[in-house]
Design a protein around this motif. Structure first.
Motif, mmCIF file in Angstrom:
data_model
loop_
_atom_site.group_PDB
_atom_site.id
_atom_site.type_symbol
_atom_site.label_atom_id
_atom_site.label_comp_id
_atom_site.label_asym_id
_atom_site.label_seq_id
_atom_site.Cartn_x
_atom_site.Cartn_y
_atom_site.Cartn_z
ATOM 1 N N LEU A 1 0.939 -1.114 0.052
ATOM 2 C CA LEU A 1 0.174 0.039 -0.073
ATOM 3 C C LEU A 1 0.981 1.254 0.036
ATOM 4 O O LEU A 1 1.779 1.255 0.719
ATOM 5 C CB LEU A 1 -0.821 -0.002 1.052
ATOM 6 N N SER A 2 0.361 2.544 -0.742
ATOM 7 C CA SER A 2 1.075 3.594 -0.509
ATOM 8 C C SER A 2 0.321 4.671 -0.918
ATOM 9 O O SER A 2 -0.834 4.635 -1.384
ATOM 10 C CB SER A 2 2.262 3.613 -1.901
ATOM 11 N N ALA A 3 0.715 5.779 -0.319
ATOM 12 C CA ALA A 3 0.116 7.067 -0.648
ATOM 13 C C ALA A 3 0.716 8.087 -0.497
ATOM 14 O O ALA A 3 2.216 8.031 -0.042
ATOM 15 C CB ALA A 3 -1.237 7.062 0.265
ATOM 16 N N GLY A 4 0.219 9.481 -1.010
ATOM 17 C CA GLY A 4 1.337 10.460 -0.996
ATOM 18 C C GLY A 4 2.461 10.706 -2.305
ATOM 19 O O GLY A 4 1.969 9.779 -3.027
ATOM 20 N N SER A 5 3.173 11.591 -2.304
ATOM 21 C CA SER A 5 3.968 11.508 -3.198
ATOM 22 C C SER A 5 5.620 12.015 -2.740
ATOM 23 O O SER A 5 5.484 12.613 -1.659
ATOM 24 C CB SER A 5 3.854 12.837 -4.446
ATOM 25 N N SER A 6 6.408 11.626 -3.526
ATOM 26 C CA SER A 6 7.809 12.208 -3.343
ATOM 27 C C SER A 6 8.193 13.611 -3.117
ATOM 28 O O SER A 6 9.082 13.967 -2.317
ATOM 29 C CB SER A 6 9.051 11.442 -4.164
ATOM 30 N N ASP A 7 7.135 14.447 -3.536
ATOM 31 C CA ASP A 7 7.295 16.037 -3.500
ATOM 32 C C ASP A 7 6.717 16.396 -2.234
ATOM 33 O O ASP A 7 7.005 17.486 -1.755
ATOM 34 C CB ASP A 7 6.562 16.561 -4.434
ATOM 35 N N ASP A 8 6.005 15.454 -1.567
ATOM 36 C CA ASP A 8 5.304 16.003 -0.224
ATOM 37 C C ASP A 8 5.480 14.788 0.682
ATOM 38 O O ASP A 8 6.448 13.685 0.677
ATOM 39 C CB ASP A 8 4.037 16.312 -0.273
ATOM 40 N N ALA A 9 4.504 14.353 1.590
ATOM 41 C CA ALA A 9 4.470 13.239 2.600
ATOM 42 C C ALA A 9 4.344 12.193 1.707
ATOM 43 O O ALA A 9 3.353 12.048 0.753
ATOM 44 C CB ALA A 9 3.524 13.783 3.746
ATOM 45 N N GLU A 10 4.826 11.059 2.035
ATOM 46 C CA GLU A 10 4.585 9.798 1.432
ATOM 47 C C GLU A 10 4.588 8.555 2.542
ATOM 48 O O GLU A 10 5.240 8.822 3.450
ATOM 49 C CB GLU A 10 5.841 9.797 0.651
ATOM 50 N N ALA A 11 3.704 7.647 2.327
ATOM 51 C CA ALA A 11 3.810 6.470 3.139
ATOM 52 C C ALA A 11 3.681 5.201 2.496
ATOM 53 O O ALA A 11 3.047 5.226 1.340
ATOM 54 C CB ALA A 11 2.599 6.453 3.867
ATOM 55 N N ARG A 12 4.379 4.232 2.924
ATOM 56 C CA ARG A 12 4.214 2.986 2.116
ATOM 57 C C ARG A 12 3.910 1.832 3.293
ATOM 58 O O ARG A 12 4.689 1.921 4.256
ATOM 59 C CB ARG A 12 5.522 2.554 1.402
ATOM 60 N N ASP A 13 3.283 0.592 3.165
ATOM 61 C CA ASP A 13 3.145 -0.273 3.948
ATOM 62 C C ASP A 13 3.030 -1.555 3.145
ATOM 63 O O ASP A 13 2.869 -1.608 2.101
ATOM 64 C CB ASP A 13 2.050 -0.038 4.864
ATOM 65 N N ARG A 14 2.939 -2.750 3.925
ATOM 66 C CA ARG A 14 3.014 -4.177 3.261
ATOM 67 C C ARG A 14 2.295 -5.084 4.239
ATOM 68 O O ARG A 14 2.878 -5.399 5.342
ATOM 69 C CB ARG A 14 4.464 -4.492 2.882
ATOM 70 N N ILE A 15 1.501 -6.012 3.676
ATOM 71 C CA ILE A 15 0.735 -6.990 4.286
ATOM 72 C C ILE A 15 0.825 -8.303 3.592
ATOM 73 O O ILE A 15 0.770 -8.098 2.377
ATOM 74 C CB ILE A 15 -0.441 -6.590 4.895
ATOM 75 N N ASP A 16 0.533 -9.515 4.175
ATOM 76 C CA ASP A 16 0.677 -10.713 3.506
ATOM 77 C C ASP A 16 -0.813 -10.741 2.855
ATOM 78 O O ASP A 16 -2.012 -10.320 3.426
ATOM 79 C CB ASP A 16 0.539 -11.865 4.377
ATOM 80 N N ALA A 17 -0.824 -11.471 1.868
ATOM 81 C CA ALA A 17 -2.057 -11.750 1.271
ATOM 82 C C ALA A 17 -2.298 -13.139 0.309
ATOM 83 O O ALA A 17 -1.187 -13.593 0.014
ATOM 84 C CB ALA A 17 -2.413 -10.784 0.105
ATOM 85 N N ALA A 18 -3.233 -13.746 0.600
ATOM 86 C CA ALA A 18 -3.140 -15.097 -0.027
ATOM 87 C C ALA A 18 -4.227 -14.934 -1.129
ATOM 88 O O ALA A 18 -5.436 -14.525 -1.461
ATOM 89 C CB ALA A 18 -4.060 -16.076 0.961
ATOM 90 N N PHE A 19 -3.644 -15.403 -2.379
ATOM 91 C CA PHE A 19 -4.194 -15.387 -3.602
ATOM 92 C C PHE A 19 -5.086 -16.403 -4.049
ATOM 93 O O PHE A 19 -4.400 -17.517 -4.288
ATOM 94 C CB PHE A 19 -3.236 -14.885 -4.671
ATOM 95 N N ASP A 20 -6.149 -16.224 -4.731
ATOM 96 C CA ASP A 20 -6.739 -17.362 -5.259
ATOM 97 C C ASP A 20 -6.503 -17.542 -6.749
ATOM 98 O O ASP A 20 -6.173 -18.509 -7.272
ATOM 99 C CB ASP A 20 -8.427 -17.246 -5.069
#
Length: 378
Positions: A292-311
């Motif tokens: 997951l990500s939001a924002g931009s490099s020109d301003d505030a930015e955030a990134r995250d990651r979680i496990d997902a089970a894919f069908d």
């Protein structure tokens, strides 16, 4: 009019009836609550021409009668009158005297003869449980529109058919649909109506503890009604219909993924902190994780990651972006251990549903939340 009653039940009845009071009544008497004492019970009622509520409770009546009193004032008073002492009500001339122990209030009354007749509750078309109805209404209400210039989109579409009551709402950017069991009590086995979402939500909350709630489909006057053992309410139905959601629902998907509900909601909330108004939260589905990500490099930015089970992993990696508030509304409304994304493509509406911990679907009656993505600039 003279009677005695239990303070807690009186306060609850007044609070429920006050749901129909408006802050800007079209005529002064609609700011009042009507109290009617007869046949061993007190009925507390309110009406604003659009919705009405009647709450009934037992009372020890010495002298029957009716009175109209300022609604907000009575609501405030009943909140403070607590304890073991009974509440005594007595109409003395143009004043209503409320006494509880050493506490005494005197209130002026409003002209009862100017108060309009409350709409009559139509014949019940069927019943459902208060708990199921309240839960379903709360789930779909988050998708209802708030733009009063498009009244029909501010409503929840109710459809009765095949032993099910289906609720649907949309604001053109998302579409929520949920079905619950329905028992027909009349010759009307099918029917539909669009009811203002806020009024329906308030009424469903009020009737949530009822083992059985009767629903009366709109009459020729466009009045929709709901009734439980001690509470009843009417609402004016909206004109028009919502789009046929069945024609909008995708059936083939490029990718599907199942993610832990709590982890996903927490991650979306974290990255959404930097998403300024109008900015999306991006979800990148990889082989075994959701980034997951939001924002931009020109301003505030955030990134995250979680496990997902894919069908299904055809087309992965795939990135899709959503309005964070709309996404969180849907995730919270689904109320399941896991969230399942069924994705057609990055610019096509995504179907979001609930799942069990092992990834199994919740069934056809569970909430479906169709969400339009935000197109990302190249």
């Amino acid at each position: 009019m003279k009677l005695s009653l239990e303070p807690t039940r009186f306060a609850a009845a007044v609070a429920d009836a006050a749901r129909a009071l408006t802050t800007r009544p079209p005529v002064p008497v609609l700011a009042g609550l009507k109290l009617e004492a007869a046949a061993g019970q007190l009925t507390v009622a309110a009406f604003d021409y659009e919705a009405s509520v009647q709450a009934v409770l037992p009372a020890d009546i010495t002298r029957a009668g009716s009175v109209l009193v300022p609604g907000r004032l009575l609501t405030d008073i009943t909140r403070t009158v607590k304890g073991k002492n009974l509440v005594d009500l007595e109409l003395v001339g143009p004043r209503l005297v409320l006494t509880s122990g050493s506490t005494r209030y005197t209130m002026h009354t409003l002209p009862l003869e100017e108060y309009p007749s409350l709409p009559k509750l139509g014949d019940a078309a069927g019943t459902t449980t208060g708990r199921d109805l309240a839960h379903a209404v709360a789930q779909v209400a988050s998708a209802a529109g708030r733009d009063d210039t498009l009244p029909v989109l501010t409503g929840i579409h109710l459809t009765v058919a095949d032993g099910k009551l289906t609720l649907a709402a949309t604001d053109r950017y998302r579409f929520a649909v949920r079905s619950i069991d329905w028992t027909s009590t009349s010759n009307t086995t099918e029917g539909q109506a669009v009811i203002p979402a806020k009024a329906l939500l308030d009424s469903a909350k009020m009737l949530a503890d009822a083992e059985q709630v009767e629903l009366a489909l709109p009459t020729s006057q466009g009045v929709f009604g709901m009734a439980g053992p001690a509470r009843s309410t009417t609402m004016r139905a909206l004109e028009g219909q919502l789009p046929d959601y069945q024609k909008l629902w995708p059936t083939e998907f490029e990718a599907t993924a199942t993610v832990d509900s709590e982890e996903l909601i927490a991650a979306v909330k974290r990255v959404a902190l930097v998403a300024e108004r109008g900015q999306p939260v991006q979800l990148n589905f990889g082989q075994d994780a959701l980034s997951l990500s939001a924002g931009s490099s020109d301003d505030a930015e955030a990134r995250d990651r979680i496990d997902a089970a894919f069908d299904t992993v055809t087309g992965v990696p795939l990135t899709i972006a959503f309005n964070p508030a709309f996404l969180l509304d849907g995730l919270s409304a689904i109320d399941a251990d896991a969230i399942k994304f069924s994705i057609v493509g990055p610019t096509k509406p995504a179907l979001i549903t609930g799942a069990t911990k092992d990834g199994s679907d919740l069934g056809d009656d569970a909430l479906d939340y169709l969400l339009m993505p935000i197109r990302l600039s190249k």
